[in-house]
Design a protein around this motif. Structure first.
Motif, PDB file in Angstrom:
ATOM      1  N   VAL A   1       0.906  11.976 -25.451  1.00  0.00           N
ATOM      2  CA  VAL A   1       0.311  10.346 -25.563  1.00  0.00           C
ATOM      3  C   VAL A   1       1.009   9.690 -24.132  1.00  0.00           C
ATOM      4  N   VAL A   2      -0.020   9.102 -23.483  1.00  0.00           N
ATOM      5  CA  VAL A   2       0.208   8.373 -22.205  1.00  0.00           C
ATOM      6  C   VAL A   2       0.156   6.992 -22.579  1.00  0.00           C
ATOM      7  N   PRO A   3       1.126   6.207 -22.435  1.00  0.00           N
ATOM      8  CA  PRO A   3       1.130   4.647 -22.729  1.00  0.00           C
ATOM      9  C   PRO A   3       0.706   4.008 -21.429  1.00  0.00           C
ATOM     10  N   TYR A   4      -0.620   4.039 -21.513  1.00  0.00           N
ATOM     11  CA  TYR A   4      -1.348   3.464 -20.094  1.00  0.00           C
ATOM     12  C   TYR A   4      -0.877   2.035 -19.833  1.00  0.00           C
ATOM     13  N   GLY A   5      -0.635   1.270 -20.736  1.00  0.00           N
ATOM     14  CA  GLY A   5       0.165  -0.024 -20.543  1.00  0.00           C
ATOM     15  C   GLY A   5       1.505  -0.002 -19.672  1.00  0.00           C
ATOM     16  N   ARG A   6       2.255   0.840 -20.200  1.00  0.00           N
ATOM     17  CA  ARG A   6       3.529   1.007 -19.367  1.00  0.00           C
ATOM     18  C   ARG A   6       3.178   1.691 -17.968  1.00  0.00           C
ATOM     19  N   MET A   7       2.280   2.460 -17.902  1.00  0.00           N
ATOM     20  CA  MET A   7       2.239   3.120 -16.848  1.00  0.00           C
ATOM     21  C   MET A   7       1.700   2.148 -15.538  1.00  0.00           C
ATOM     22  N   LEU A   8       0.857   1.077 -15.985  1.00  0.00           N
ATOM     23  CA  LEU A   8       0.334   0.085 -15.182  1.00  0.00           C
ATOM     24  C   LEU A   8       1.438  -0.838 -14.712  1.00  0.00           C
TER      25      LEU A   8
ATOM     26  N   VAL B   1       0.812  -0.967  -0.006  1.00  0.00           N
ATOM     27  CA  VAL B   1      -0.103  -0.062   0.027  1.00  0.00           C
ATOM     28  C   VAL B   1       0.814   1.312   0.119  1.00  0.00           C
ATOM     29  N   ILE B   2       1.911   1.368   0.959  1.00  0.00           N
ATOM     30  CA  ILE B   2       2.857   2.458   0.947  1.00  0.00           C
ATOM     31  C   ILE B   2       3.492   2.652  -0.335  1.00  0.00           C
ATOM     32  N   SER B   3       4.025   1.390  -1.054  1.00  0.00           N
ATOM     33  CA  SER B   3       4.865   1.731  -2.138  1.00  0.00           C
ATOM     34  C   SER B   3       3.945   2.073  -3.316  1.00  0.00           C
ATOM     35  N   LEU B   4       2.518   1.778  -3.532  1.00  0.00           N
ATOM     36  CA  LEU B   4       1.653   1.917  -4.421  1.00  0.00           C
ATOM     37  C   LEU B   4       1.172   3.430  -4.413  1.00  0.00           C
ATOM     38  N   PHE B   5       1.133   3.892  -3.074  1.00  0.00           N
ATOM     39  CA  PHE B   5       0.807   5.215  -2.725  1.00  0.00           C
ATOM     40  C   PHE B   5       1.972   6.237  -3.468  1.00  0.00           C
ATOM     41  N   GLY B   6       3.061   5.818  -3.096  1.00  0.00           N
ATOM     42  CA  GLY B   6       4.265   6.633  -3.598  1.00  0.00           C
ATOM     43  C   GLY B   6       4.234   6.749  -4.949  1.00  0.00           C
ATOM     44  N   ALA B   7       3.986   5.423  -5.647  1.00  0.00           N
ATOM     45  CA  ALA B   7       3.936   5.191  -7.215  1.00  0.00           C
ATOM     46  C   ALA B   7       3.006   6.211  -7.842  1.00  0.00           C
ATOM     47  N   VAL B   8       1.748   5.890  -7.336  1.00  0.00           N
ATOM     48  CA  VAL B   8       0.388   6.536  -7.984  1.00  0.00           C
ATOM     49  C   VAL B   8       0.880   8.137  -8.072  1.00  0.00           C
ATOM     50  N   ILE B   9       1.312   8.787  -6.727  1.00  0.00           N
ATOM     51  CA  ILE B   9       1.653   9.995  -6.673  1.00  0.00           C
ATOM     52  C   ILE B   9       2.885  10.433  -7.943  1.00  0.00           C
ATOM     53  N   GLY B  10       3.640   9.606  -8.021  1.00  0.00           N
ATOM     54  CA  GLY B  10       4.849   9.809  -8.853  1.00  0.00           C
ATOM     55  C   GLY B  10       4.270   9.769 -10.447  1.00  0.00           C
ATOM     56  N   VAL B  11       3.588   8.761 -10.701  1.00  0.00           N
ATOM     57  CA  VAL B  11       2.956   8.679 -11.946  1.00  0.00           C
ATOM     58  C   VAL B  11       2.124   9.539 -12.489  1.00  0.00           C
TER      59      VAL B  11
END
Length: 852
Positions: A812-819, A778-788
């Protein structure tokens, strides 16, 4: 107090290990960068200095350019450096040897007829044998030197890599037609361009003059001085001998070496700066880990510090003890980082050498500046990171020694932090939005100022953001993991500052990675749409040197099997109503099969009627429309009138004015042909490509590329840059992983009584492990979401400033790569939790719940 600080460092070695690793990695990157760049710089300096080992004075004819074919130069460009000039200079007092040099571009074909290596590194020169038939500049390792126009010698690396043997037939080409020659010799050379992967083709002097310069002329003369003759004195003698018309370049060997040294220094400095930027990012990430570590250590030692205050220790003494701990850790970790940096420098040198075996190499250079910088940076970062925790420690009241828990975070502190963070973030966002609105180079400056400001503001606000963002996944965690999921969510938001400090490390890395990825995808998309949007042709035929193609090539390509339409693209520069415009000429008959401009009015068939097409920018600035007449002044001095037959959307692939080649050649007898467009009966097939290649005479200098080839070539450059960025940012991500491990490990220690109670009331060891792992994810994803999110926003703003230079650029946002990035962040959290989760599950229940 200092003995107490030393005792604390030794007593908490395990807790401080991750902090020491973070410091060590950051300083190792700094030291490794400096060692690598210093080593490479010295190796390149030593290697390139050999290029002028036999040069005392170099005489260069500035008019003898090798980029123009000999038959196009005319008398004005004929170089006066003849055999007579070489003999005259060689007879000067103090001259030991005079060598006439002919040099220029010469490409070599591989077995498939394609150019070996890159065009810029394909060199040709003359072989100058002595009485024994050898050339001291190019020592022979096999065979003999070329003697006739049908013989060549090659460098050993090119010959070995492509299977050429003495006696083999080699196909070569300069800026003229390709020819077959017999390989008579294989040579070695210390020329850095060749040893770094370039090709060297040697010809007899007469052939080299005919192919690379002008018959009976040299492009330069190398003079080697006798022992005891100063280069300056020889230079003066040469200057007095040659005409003083500014035609010649005169330089001593030392001047050439100094110029080369400055160029190498500039290039290595730029590379070092780029690498140090990423090292700084790793250290910046490490700051959060260090500060977090000391904050939690202090929280765990409240009673100890309070007792010290109770028995008479002053605030300065407590602050000093914490800073001494930081100093000891920083010094030790920095020293280890310096040693690791030497290893990293050696590894980077080996990596570069594996990709480019000819790259100059040498012994490792560990300069005093490297040692001092690594140690000072590591210690300073550590001590500065510990300042706030040290001040916080000094404010612990003596009465805290009687409490049973840690001191809660004050609400006032959070309010002040959130206020400051909001102001900084607002200022940064205002600069970024202002830069995006400006949409030019000045806007980029605003974004460069606003981006770090926004990043700092977001870091300050992360505790505030953590509660609502993490609360969104609360129901999902409860549904998927039950009680451990609920506990994980509560633990993640229980201490917002600790959660924020842990997540901040990943936020930095993901902000940069996602911003670079979105920028790369956007530029790739713009280029792809530009190429595919205006080019209907299957293949593009052009010189690898970006030079002009002869009309004979265009005629041969048009007759190649499988070609249904083709057109040479001519380029002229004429004046329309007093305004100079670039003009592209096309064969009108096949235009609609080869090019697809987006027409806003009129028709492409207008070219067949002798009319012109203009782009929307020209039409707008000159107030033109279909039917408008313009006066044209041609290069031949004549004037005429043309009519606008259509207006098309401006494109980087097309000149502002398009015209039929039949009209262009009326006023330009031999216009510059930059490329040939080809359409095949069955599309872009391998057979058509081979057919066109053979029609060019299998000339290695002429490239045949499809639309996909052109896109892939550009995409490879973007992908290489992105992969390099990912590799360099991997260090900061590794430091971020250490931060997550560090935080969780200390969090487990801090909550051991709570964990013991959970075990006592029935939560099994598997549940404890799931709780810790989910908290980490959860903490890692929180930081990642803000960063992305922040990275995508920065990329959007930057794209707005690039749009004027790259028409059609959209975000152009490459959504696949962001995921994928988010999934990797979750994986980072899972991996980082392995050890803390095992440790938490193994805590003894009774030992954990007992009171101190």
């Amino acid at each position: 107090m200092y003995r107490t600080a030393l005792r604390n460092v030794l007593a908490h070695k395990g807790r401080l290990l991750m902090t020491a690793l973070a410091i060590m990695l950051g300083t190792a990157f700094v030291a490794g960068t400096m060692v690598f760049s210093d080593t490479l710089g010295l190796a390149m300096k030593n290697s390139y200095s050999k290029s002028y080992s036999d040069v005392s004075v170099l005489v260069t004819d500035r008019a003898a350019g090798s980029s123009v074919r000999a038959d196009q130069r005319g008398d004005h460009a004929a170089a006066p450096l003849t055999d007579a000039t070489v003999r005259q200079l060689g007879a000067l007092p103090g001259v030991d040897r005079a060598r006439g040099v002919v040099s220029g571009f010469t490409g070599v074909a591989d077995a498939k007829g394609n150019l070996i290596g890159q065009a810029w590194s394909a060199q040709g020169a003359n072989f100058v044998p002595d009485a024994s038939g050898r050339d001291s500049r190019y020592p022979l390792v096999e065979g003999r030197g070329p003697r006739t126009g049908t013989e060549v010698a090659l460098d050993r690396a090119t010959a070995e890599a492509n299977g050429f043997k003495v006696g083999s037939t080699v196909r070569i080409a300069g800026n003229g037609p390709a020819v077959n020659a017999t390989l008579t010799g294989i040579v070695t050379t210390d020329d850095p361009t060749v040893t770094s992967g370039g090709t060297l083709t040697l010809m007899d002097t007469a052939t080299a003059q005919r192919m690379l310069a002008t018959p009976d002329r040299y492009s330069s003369v190398v003079l080697t001085a006798k022992a005891g003759t100063a280069e300056g004195a020889l230079l003066t003698a040469v200057r007095d001998t040659l005409p003083k018309d500014g035609r010649f370049g005169l330089e001593t060997g030392q001047e050439l070496t100094d110029q080369q040294t400055r160029m190498i220094a500039d290039s290595t400095t730029a590379m070092k700066t780029m690498l140090l930027v990423f090292a700084a990012i790793s250290l910046f990430v490490g700051i959060f880990i260090i500060a977090n570590t000391f904050s939690m250590l202090i929280a765990q030692r409240i009673k100890e510090l309070a007792l010290l205050r109770a028995v008479g220790a002053g605030r300065r003494q407590v602050t000093g003890s914490v800073l001494v701990e930081a100093l000891l850790i920083g010094t030790t970790a920095s020293a280890a980082g310096l040693l690791a940096g030497v290893g990293i420098g050696a590894g980077m040198q080996s990596l570069i050498h594996s990709f480019s075996p000819g790259m100059p190499t040498g012994s490792l250079v560990v300069a005093p500046a490297t040692v001092v910088t690594a140690l000072v940076v590591g210690v300073l970062v550590t001590v500065l990171s510990a300042v706030l925790p040290a001040v916080r420690a000094s404010r612990i009241p003596p009465v805290a020694a009687m409490s049973s828990g840690e001191q809660p975070t004050t609400q006032k502190g959070l309010i002040v932090r959130n206020t400051i963070g909001s102001l900084i973030t607002a200022g940064g966002l205002a600069l970024i939005l202002g830069g995006a609105s400006a949409a030019d180079k000045s806007g980029r400056t605003l974004i460069e100022l606003g981006a770090p400001l926004t990043l700092i503001g977001i870091f300050v606000l992360l505790p505030l953001l953590s509660r609502p963002v993490i609360a969104l996944v609360g129901p999902l965690l409860a549904r998927l993991a039950g009680t451990p999921g609920k506990l994980a969510r509560r633990n993640a938001v229980r201490n917002p500052r600790r959660t924020a400090a842990t997540a901040a490390a990943l936020t930095i890395g993901l902000t940069l990675v996602s911003a670079m990825t979105v920028l790369g995808s956007s530029v790739n998309d713009a280029v792809a749409r530009t190429v595919t949007g205006t080019m209907k042709a299957d293949y593009n035929v052009a010189m690898a040197t970006h030079g002009d193609l002869s009309p004979e090539v265009a005629t041969a390509v048009a007759k190649a099997p499988g070609v249904v339409a083709s057109s040479p693209v001519t380029n002229v520069y004429w004046s329309f109503d007093g305004k100079n415009r670039a003009v592209n000429g096309f064969d009108a008959a096949g235009f609609d099969q080869l090019v697809a401009p987006v027409l806003e009015s009129g028709s492409a068939d207008a070219l067949k009627q002798g009319r012109i097409l203009v782009d929307s920018n020209v039409a707008k600035s000159a107030n033109l429309a279909v039917g408008s007449a313009l006066t044209v002044t041609y290069d031949d001095g004549t004037s005429g009138s043309v009519t606008v037959g259509g207006v098309f959307r401006a494109s980087d692939m097309l000149s502002p004015v398009l015209m039929a080649n039949s009209e262009v050649t009326k006023h330009a007898e031999q216009p510059y042909v930059s490329e040939i467009l080809v359409k095949g009966a069955d599309g872009a097939t391998a057979a058509l490509k081979q057919s066109v290649k053979e029609a060019t005479g299998s000339n290695p200098v002429i490239e045949v590329k499809s639309k996909q080839d052109m896109q892939d070539e550009f995409s490879r450059a973007i992908s290489f840059a992105l992969n390099m960025m990912y590799g360099l940012l991997a260090m900061s991500v590794l430091v971020a992983v250490l931060g997550v491990v560090n935080t969780l490990a200390m969090s487990v220690f801090e909550r051991k009584r709570e964990i013991g109670m959970l075990r006592a009331i029935g939560l099994d060891r598997g549940g404890i492990k799931r709780m810790v792992r989910l908290e980490s994810v959860v903490i890692s994803l929180f930081g990642a979401v803000i960063g992305v999110a922040l990275g995508c926003f920065l990329a959007w703003a930057t794209n707005r400033t690039l749009a004027p230079d790259l028409p059609g650029l959209t975000t152009v946002v490459p959504y696949g790569r962001m995921l994928v990035f988010l999934a990797l962040a979750g994986l980072v959290g899972m991996v980082a939790a392995i050890w803390p989760a095992r440790r938490a599950a193994r805590l003894d229940i009774l030992t954990s719940i007992k009171t101190d």
